[in-house]
Design a protein around this motif. Structure first.
Motif, PDB file in Angstrom:
ATOM      1  N   SER A  19      -9.998 -61.268  35.406  1.00 44.54           N
ATOM      2  CA  SER A  19      -9.728 -60.289  34.363  1.00 44.54           C
ATOM      3  C   SER A  19      -8.905 -59.143  34.954  1.00 44.54           C
ATOM      4  CB  SER A  19     -11.034 -59.736  33.784  1.00 44.54           C
ATOM      5  OG  SER A  19     -10.790 -58.644  32.921  1.00 44.54           O
ATOM      6  N   VAL A  20      -8.090 -58.536  34.092  1.00 46.11           N
ATOM      7  CA  VAL A  20      -7.315 -57.375  34.525  1.00 46.11           C
ATOM      8  C   VAL A  20      -7.949 -56.070  34.046  1.00 46.11           C
ATOM      9  CG1 VAL A  20      -5.129 -58.637  34.609  1.00 46.11           C
ATOM     10  CG2 VAL A  20      -5.849 -57.527  32.466  1.00 46.11           C
ATOM     11  N   ASP A  21      -9.134 -56.158  33.451  1.00 51.20           N
ATOM     12  CA  ASP A  21      -9.761 -54.964  32.888  1.00 51.20           C
ATOM     13  C   ASP A  21      -9.971 -53.881  33.947  1.00 51.20           C
ATOM     14  OD1 ASP A  21      -9.795 -56.035  30.388  1.00 51.20           O
ATOM     15  OD2 ASP A  21     -11.885 -56.705  30.459  1.00 51.20           O
ATOM     16  N   HIS A  22     -10.541 -54.266  35.090  1.00 49.85           N
ATOM     17  CA  HIS A  22     -10.796 -53.264  36.126  1.00 49.85           C
ATOM     18  C   HIS A  22      -9.496 -52.769  36.761  1.00 49.85           C
ATOM     19  CE1 HIS A  22     -15.064 -54.609  36.043  1.00 49.85           C
ATOM     20  NE2 HIS A  22     -15.263 -53.340  36.331  1.00 49.85           N
ATOM     21  N   LEU A  23      -8.499 -53.615  36.799  1.00 50.06           N
ATOM     22  CA  LEU A  23      -7.194 -53.173  37.317  1.00 50.06           C
ATOM     23  C   LEU A  23      -6.647 -52.051  36.447  1.00 50.06           C
ATOM     24  CD1 LEU A  23      -4.365 -55.431  38.650  1.00 50.06           C
ATOM     25  CD2 LEU A  23      -3.814 -53.579  37.082  1.00 50.06           C
ATOM     26  N   PHE A  24      -6.740 -52.213  35.120  1.00 53.82           N
ATOM     27  CA  PHE A  24      -6.243 -51.181  34.212  1.00 53.82           C
ATOM     28  C   PHE A  24      -7.072 -49.897  34.334  1.00 53.82           C
ATOM     29  CE2 PHE A  24      -4.285 -54.390  30.987  1.00 53.82           C
ATOM     30  CZ  PHE A  24      -3.312 -54.680  31.928  1.00 53.82           C
ATOM     31  N   ARG A  25      -8.389 -50.048  34.463  1.00 53.74           N
ATOM     32  CA  ARG A  25      -9.245 -48.869  34.589  1.00 53.74           C
ATOM     33  C   ARG A  25      -8.939 -48.117  35.891  1.00 53.74           C
ATOM     34  NH1 ARG A  25     -15.034 -51.813  33.046  1.00 53.74           N
ATOM     35  NH2 ARG A  25     -14.305 -52.820  31.117  1.00 53.74           N
ATOM     36  N   ALA A  26      -8.784 -48.855  36.962  1.00 58.36           N
ATOM     37  CA  ALA A  26      -8.465 -48.231  38.244  1.00 58.36           C
ATOM     38  C   ALA A  26      -7.083 -47.574  38.208  1.00 58.36           C
ATOM     39  CB  ALA A  26      -8.526 -49.275  39.360  1.00 58.36           C
ATOM     40  N   TYR A  27      -6.202 -48.119  37.378  1.00 52.26           N
ATOM     41  CA  TYR A  27      -4.870 -47.531  37.221  1.00 52.26           C
ATOM     42  C   TYR A  27      -4.984 -46.095  36.703  1.00 52.26           C
ATOM     43  CZ  TYR A  27       0.077 -47.200  35.884  1.00 52.26           C
ATOM     44  OH  TYR A  27       1.384 -46.817  35.769  1.00 52.26           O
ATOM     45  N   VAL A  28      -5.943 -45.845  35.814  1.00 50.84           N
ATOM     46  CA  VAL A  28      -6.151 -44.500  35.288  1.00 50.84           C
ATOM     47  C   VAL A  28      -6.573 -43.549  36.417  1.00 50.84           C
ATOM     48  CG1 VAL A  28      -7.470 -43.087  33.667  1.00 50.84           C
ATOM     49  CG2 VAL A  28      -6.785 -45.405  33.022  1.00 50.84           C
ATOM     50  N   VAL A  29      -7.426 -44.032  37.321  1.00 50.72           N
ATOM     51  CA  VAL A  29      -7.837 -43.211  38.465  1.00 50.72           C
ATOM     52  C   VAL A  29      -6.623 -42.869  39.333  1.00 50.72           C
ATOM     53  CG1 VAL A  29      -9.203 -43.171  40.598  1.00 50.72           C
ATOM     54  CG2 VAL A  29     -10.192 -44.099  38.488  1.00 50.72           C
ATOM     55  N   GLY A  30      -5.782 -43.873  39.598  1.00 54.13           N
ATOM     56  CA  GLY A  30      -4.573 -43.623  40.386  1.00 54.13           C
ATOM     57  C   GLY A  30      -3.632 -42.648  39.703  1.00 54.13           C
ATOM     58  N   LEU A  31      -3.490 -42.793  38.387  1.00 59.97           N
ATOM     59  CA  LEU A  31      -2.645 -41.876  37.625  1.00 59.97           C
ATOM     60  C   LEU A  31      -3.169 -40.449  37.710  1.00 59.97           C
ATOM     61  CD1 LEU A  31      -0.465 -41.094  35.526  1.00 59.97           C
ATOM     62  CD2 LEU A  31      -2.080 -41.804  33.740  1.00 59.97           C
ATOM     63  N   MET A  32      -4.475 -40.263  37.490  1.00 62.93           N
ATOM     64  CA  MET A  32      -5.041 -38.919  37.488  1.00 62.93           C
ATOM     65  C   MET A  32      -5.003 -38.285  38.884  1.00 62.93           C
ATOM     66  SD  MET A  32      -5.475 -38.564  34.386  1.00 62.93           S
ATOM     67  CE  MET A  32      -6.053 -36.868  34.532  1.00 62.93           C
ATOM     68  N   LEU A  33      -5.137 -39.104  39.916  1.00 65.10           N
ATOM     69  CA  LEU A  33      -5.079 -38.572  41.277  1.00 65.10           C
ATOM     70  C   LEU A  33      -3.678 -38.078  41.614  1.00 65.10           C
ATOM     71  CD1 LEU A  33      -7.048 -38.214  43.672  1.00 65.10           C
ATOM     72  CD2 LEU A  33      -6.217 -40.399  44.559  1.00 65.10           C
ATOM     73  N   THR A  34      -2.666 -38.887  41.321  1.00 64.62           N
ATOM     74  CA  THR A  34      -1.289 -38.477  41.616  1.00 64.62           C
ATOM     75  C   THR A  34      -0.820 -37.379  40.665  1.00 64.62           C
ATOM     76  OG1 THR A  34      -0.524 -40.360  40.274  1.00 64.62           O
ATOM     77  CG2 THR A  34      -0.647 -40.679  42.644  1.00 64.62           C
ATOM     78  N   PHE A  35      -1.260 -37.439  39.417  1.00 66.08           N
ATOM     79  CA  PHE A  35      -0.965 -36.358  38.466  1.00 66.08           C
ATOM     80  C   PHE A  35      -1.549 -35.040  38.963  1.00 66.08           C
ATOM     81  CE2 PHE A  35      -2.896 -34.083  34.740  1.00 66.08           C
ATOM     82  CZ  PHE A  35      -1.728 -33.472  34.286  1.00 66.08           C
ATOM     83  N   GLY A  36      -2.755 -35.095  39.533  1.00 70.05           N
ATOM     84  CA  GLY A  36      -3.380 -33.893  40.070  1.00 70.05           C
ATOM     85  C   GLY A  36      -2.582 -33.296  41.216  1.00 70.05           C
ATOM     86  N   PHE A  37      -2.027 -34.144  42.061  1.00 72.93           N
ATOM     87  CA  PHE A  37      -1.213 -33.641  43.174  1.00 72.93           C
ATOM     88  C   PHE A  37       0.089 -33.024  42.666  1.00 72.93           C
ATOM     89  CE2 PHE A  37      -3.424 -36.902  45.992  1.00 72.93           C
ATOM     90  CZ  PHE A  37      -4.159 -35.941  46.670  1.00 72.93           C
ATOM     91  N   ALA A  38       0.783 -33.727  41.778  1.00 70.50           N
ATOM     92  CA  ALA A  38       2.095 -33.275  41.323  1.00 70.50           C
ATOM     93  C   ALA A  38       2.002 -32.006  40.482  1.00 70.50           C
ATOM     94  CB  ALA A  38       2.787 -34.389  40.527  1.00 70.50           C
ATOM     95  N   CYS A  39       1.229 -32.067  39.407  1.00 65.86           N
ATOM     96  CA  CYS A  39       1.141 -30.905  38.520  1.00 65.86           C
ATOM     97  C   CYS A  39       0.208 -29.841  39.074  1.00 65.86           C
ATOM     98  CB  CYS A  39       0.687 -31.353  37.131  1.00 65.86           C
ATOM     99  SG  CYS A  39       1.995 -32.203  36.224  1.00 65.86           S
ATOM    100  N   GLY A  40      -0.767 -30.237  39.891  1.00 67.99           N
ATOM    101  CA  GLY A  40      -1.578 -29.240  40.574  1.00 67.99           C
ATOM    102  C   GLY A  40      -0.743 -28.424  41.544  1.00 67.99           C
ATOM    103  N   GLY A  41       0.240 -29.082  42.178  1.00 63.58           N
ATOM    104  CA  GLY A  41       1.170 -28.346  43.033  1.00 63.58           C
ATOM    105  C   GLY A  41       1.978 -27.332  42.244  1.00 63.58           C
ATOM    106  N   LEU A  42       2.402 -27.725  41.048  1.00 60.58           N
ATOM    107  CA  LEU A  42       3.116 -26.798  40.170  1.00 60.58           C
ATOM    108  C   LEU A  42       2.227 -25.627  39.780  1.00 60.58           C
ATOM    109  CD1 LEU A  42       5.555 -26.096  38.334  1.00 60.58           C
ATOM    110  CD2 LEU A  42       4.528 -27.586  36.591  1.00 60.58           C
TER     111      LEU A  42
END
Length: 400
Positions: A19-42
């Motif tokens: 199943s790709v369900d957990h892959l998609f869920r983990a993708y959200v974690v990766g998105l929020m982590l990198t989003f936190g670095f980029a926009c948190g830096g701003l």
């Protein structure tokens, strides 16, 4: 290379799990982590322009480099847009029926979910997801472009014009912090909070806001301390400034835990049936182990270590604390995301798919770090046209 290696690993895990369900869920974690670095830096860049201080001379270039990674985060977000029907019940109400047929939820819970989907449809729908996201990224992109462009112009100007630039950055960054706080709140509502369509929290956006500062300060510490082995950071990162950065990071550790505990305390004391299931999903069914570890990893460990004056003065140990904080942030995101899904709520269990929460965020973050380092190398590491430069170049005085 690390990004590719873990991306392949994520693909293999999806095949093994079937199943790709957990892959998609983990993708959200990766998105929020990198989003936190980029926009948190701003965010911290604007905070520095408003507050002033010597720490800006040390961290301005790393923060600018973080903000300029926004295009990669935008690409990640577009990827999320193609996963909506596998992640959000408001985008695919059939998910609720499937959960009911699998006996993961009761008829009463199914009725509450359908009611919330219908009631919140004017906001929570696929079209609004794309419109709100594009508006947010356009605003963040404009602030990123504006602050980075003006920074180069200030660098090329004379030192006599410093008061003009200080005022200009203050006038831009003050409203920018407010605008960012509002738009970031809208983003995390769509991307994370709406995974559980029945739940809401008025402090949710603020939790992510402080959490971004938490992880950005950790990365900024790693960057500045790692660069201190060579010039120019070898000269400008004195013991005093290193200690101050450690204390500043400690403040965000405290504020982060204060808000998280405050939300829990208010919901616990209210004891309302529409609010407490969110925490019950993350405490019962062995999730209490993860909740306890999250408390220890995310707050207790960095809080205890950063209390030490010796650790804040030791470069290697301070780097280890900062690395731990980034790991703890990723662990906290796992605790926030996974229990939103009915097969995992109050039912922590092992599957090959759960390992996607390691492979996918590591892959996405590794690619982001490569982009961040590229941006960091594109400009001088220190802004010479800064009133604090002369002060910070002075030798430290011995204290009795």
């Amino acid at each position: 290379m690390i990004a590719v290696l873990f991306a392949v690993t994520a693909g293999v895990l999806a095949v093994v799990d079937g199943s790709v369900d957990h892959l998609f869920r983990a993708y959200v974690v990766g998105l929020m982590l990198t989003f936190g670095f980029a926009c948190g830096g701003l965010l911290l860049l604007m905070l520095q322009y408003v507050s002033g201080g010597k720490w800006g001379l040390l961290l301005r270039r790393p923060l600018e480099a973080m903000s300029r990674t926004l295009p990669l985060v935008f690409i990640y977000w577009i990827g999320l847009g193609f996963m909506l029907k596998r992640l959000y019940m408001w985008a695919n109400p059939k998910m609720a029926d499937d959960a009911f047929n699998a006996k993961l939820i009761t008829a009463e819970q199914l009725g509450a979910i359908k009611h919330c989907i219908e009631w919140k449809h004017p906001m929570l729908n696929v079209g609004s997801f794309w419109v709100a996201g594009l508006v947010c990224f356009a605003i963040w992109g404009w602030y990123t472009w504006r602050l980075n462009t003006l920074s180069l112009k200030r660098e090329a100007d004379t030192l006599a014009s410093t008061p003009y630039w200080i005022k200009k950055f203050e006038n831009l960054s003050g409203p920018g912090i407010v605008v960012y706080s509002l738009t970031m709140t809208a983003a995390v509502i769509y991307w994370v909070m709406s995974m559980d369509v029945t739940w809401y929290s008025s402090v949710y956006g603020l939790l992510f806001l402080v959490g971004q500062a938490y992880q950005v300060m950790a990365l900024a510490l790693i960057t500045s301390l790692s660069l201190s082995g060579a010039e120019p950071f070898k000269t400008i990162l004195r013991g005093t400034e290193q200690y101050d950065l450690g204390k500043f990071t400690f403040a965000f550790v405290m504020l982060n835990m204060y808000l998280a505990f405050g939300q829990f305390l208010i919901i616990w004391s209210g004891n309302l049936p529409e609010e407490i299931p969110w925490y019950m999903d993350r405490i019962n069914g062995h999730w209490g182990i993860i909740c306890t570890l999250d408390f220890m990893f995310h707050w207790l460990v960095p809080f205890s270590l950063l209390l030490s004056k010796d650790i804040k003065k030791n470069k290697k140990r301070l780097i280890r604390v900062a690395q731990w904080m980034i790991f703890a942030k990723a662990f906290d995101l796992f605790w926030l995301v996974e229990p939103n899904f009915k097969d995992a709520a109050r039912n922590l269990h092992f599957s090959w798919g759960i390992l996607e929460y390691i492979a996918v965020p590591v892959s996405m973050t590794a690619l982001w770090v490569a982009y961040y380092c590229t941006q960091l190398k594109s400009r001088p590491l220190v802004q010479t046209n800064d009133p604090h430069l002369a002060e910070i170049l002075e030798p430290e005085h011995a204290h009795a």
